[in-house]
Each structure stands twice: as C-alpha cells, then as structure tokens.
Design a protein around this motif. Structure first.
Motif, PDB file in Angstrom:
ATOM      1  N   ASP A 119       0.863  -1.174   0.000  1.00 30.72           N
ATOM      2  CA  ASP A 119       0.000   0.000   0.000  1.00 30.72           C
ATOM      3  C   ASP A 119       0.902   1.228   0.000  1.00 30.72           C
ATOM      4  O   ASP A 119       1.814   1.332   0.823  1.00 30.72           O
ATOM      5  CB  ASP A 119      -0.894   0.006   1.241  1.00 30.72           C
ATOM      6  N   GLN A 153      -3.715   6.278  -0.728  1.00 31.47           N
ATOM      7  CA  GLN A 153      -3.691   4.837  -0.527  1.00 31.47           C
ATOM      8  C   GLN A 153      -3.772   4.134  -1.881  1.00 31.47           C
ATOM      9  O   GLN A 153      -3.961   4.776  -2.908  1.00 31.47           O
ATOM     10  CB  GLN A 153      -4.856   4.384   0.359  1.00 31.47           C
ATOM     11  N   GLY A 154      -3.599   2.833  -1.847  1.00 25.96           N
ATOM     12  CA  GLY A 154      -3.680   2.044  -3.067  1.00 25.96           C
ATOM     13  C   GLY A 154      -2.464   1.160  -3.228  1.00 25.96           C
ATOM     14  O   GLY A 154      -1.363   1.494  -2.798  1.00 25.96           O
ATOM     15  N   SER A 155      -2.648   0.008  -3.844  1.00 28.97           N
ATOM     16  CA  SER A 155      -1.574  -0.957  -4.040  1.00 28.97           C
ATOM     17  C   SER A 155      -0.660  -0.510  -5.182  1.00 28.97           C
ATOM     18  O   SER A 155      -1.135  -0.094  -6.240  1.00 28.97           O
ATOM     19  CB  SER A 155      -2.173  -2.332  -4.353  1.00 28.97           C
TER      20      SER A 155
END
Length: 199
Positions: A131, A173-175
């Motif tokens: 993340d 956020q985020g992969s």
C-alpha cells in the motif's frame, strides 16, 4: 560514446552521459572491450561509494577490475539493491547498520538482502506490492505506465537518468509495485536518511 554503467531504479544498467552522485560495485561485469555481458552481479556485497576518496584514481572499466556503476543518488542505489560502503562511507555505513539492526558481520545481511532483491539465475530484480500509504520517503515505485517514481513527502517524483521531473500528487492509498527491496524499505522506516538529488 557513454559506457553502459548507469544503474536505474528498475535495476537496468544503461549507457548515459550523466555520471550521478554515487558509484557502486557488484564485481567484474564487463569484458576487455568495456561491454557488459549477461551477468549483472558477481558477488552479494553490492555497495554504494563516494565519487572521490583519498585521491584514488581509476580508469573506468579496466580489464579484470570491478565495473564502476553510477547512480543519480542514494535513493536510486537503494532501489537497485545497494547499501553504503564500509570503507569510503564509514559514517553512513554505521548509520545503516544501526537502522538495519545489524550486529553480526555484514556478509550475513548481504546474503539476506540478495535473496530479496534478485531472481536467481535470471539476472532480474524482485518486485513486490504494498500500500503506497505504508511506504517511507525514499522508496521507489513503478507506475501503471511502467515509469519509476520516488515517494517523497506528499509527492511522487518522476525519475529520469538526468534527474527528477515535476512532482505529482501522491495518492493517499492504493496498491503499488515497489522497486526498492523490502529490507531496504525497512531501513528507511527505521530512520536512515538518504542523500537524494534535488528535485
């Protein structure tokens, strides 16, 4: 004609005229014609060195001498899997050992790091996902377009061999695909301060 000795955050080694702020060593990777072969390392102690130390002079890519590799800055060296040299960068090396929690000879750490930075027998660098909110300043990621970006504060800095481009807002956020090996991301989390080229 530039030599093929400029290391990218992706682990690629390209020919580029800009030298960068640091030099690195992975062993002898070139032939008598100063061309790189298939190998991208010859030992596990990948170090990052200063460009000038005790007035030593080296002819680049001399026969049977280690291949001098160059990085834009220390963040790129970390992304490529290199740690500080214990001789020419002793103070940084000691800070690194403290941040990494190393209390044994460095060879054990180098072996552990090597296992988490490369794909055996394929001369490729390992990547992993995380993340983006959990990444420290100084970690490199790969964008969806395949470009390397440095996480720095609330921004992502687009990388090029000549330097960083204008900042892009860093997502909350985020992969993402992480280029910097996990053990070195852990060192950044522990407070090791990188020497980064001015964006």
């Amino acid at each position: 004609m530039p030599l093929q000795n400029r290391v990218q955050p992706t682990g690629e080694i390209i020919a580029h005229p800009a030298r960068g702020q640091f030099m690195g060593n992975r062993g002898v990777l070139h032939d008598s014609d100063q061309r790189l072969g298939k190998a991208r390392w010859r030992h596990k102690a990948w170090v990052t060195c200063v460009l000038s130390f005790k007035n030593r002079r080296r002819a680049l890519m001399s026969p049977r001498r280690y291949t001098e590799l160059f990085f834009l800055d220390e963040a790129v060296a970390f992304a490529a899997g290199h740690r500080p040299c214990g001789e020419c960068r002793r103070a940084d090396y000691n800070r690194f050992r403290t941040a990494a929690g190393i209390t044994t000879p460095i060879a054990a750490y180098d072996s552990m790091l090597h296992a988490q930075r490369v794909v055996p027998r394929r001369y490729e660098h390992l990547r992993y996902t995380a993340d983006i909110a959990e990444l420290p300043d100084g970690a490199f990621i790969l964008s969806e377009s395949g470009a390397a970006h440095l996480a720095w504060g609330d921004a992502l800095l687009p990388y090029s061999p000549s330097g960083y481009g204008p900042p892009i807002r860093r997502p909350a956020q985020g992969s993402v695909t992480v280029l910097t090996p996990k053990p070195l991301v852990d060192v950044l989390h522990a407070g090791y301060a990188l020497q980064v080229a001015q964006p």
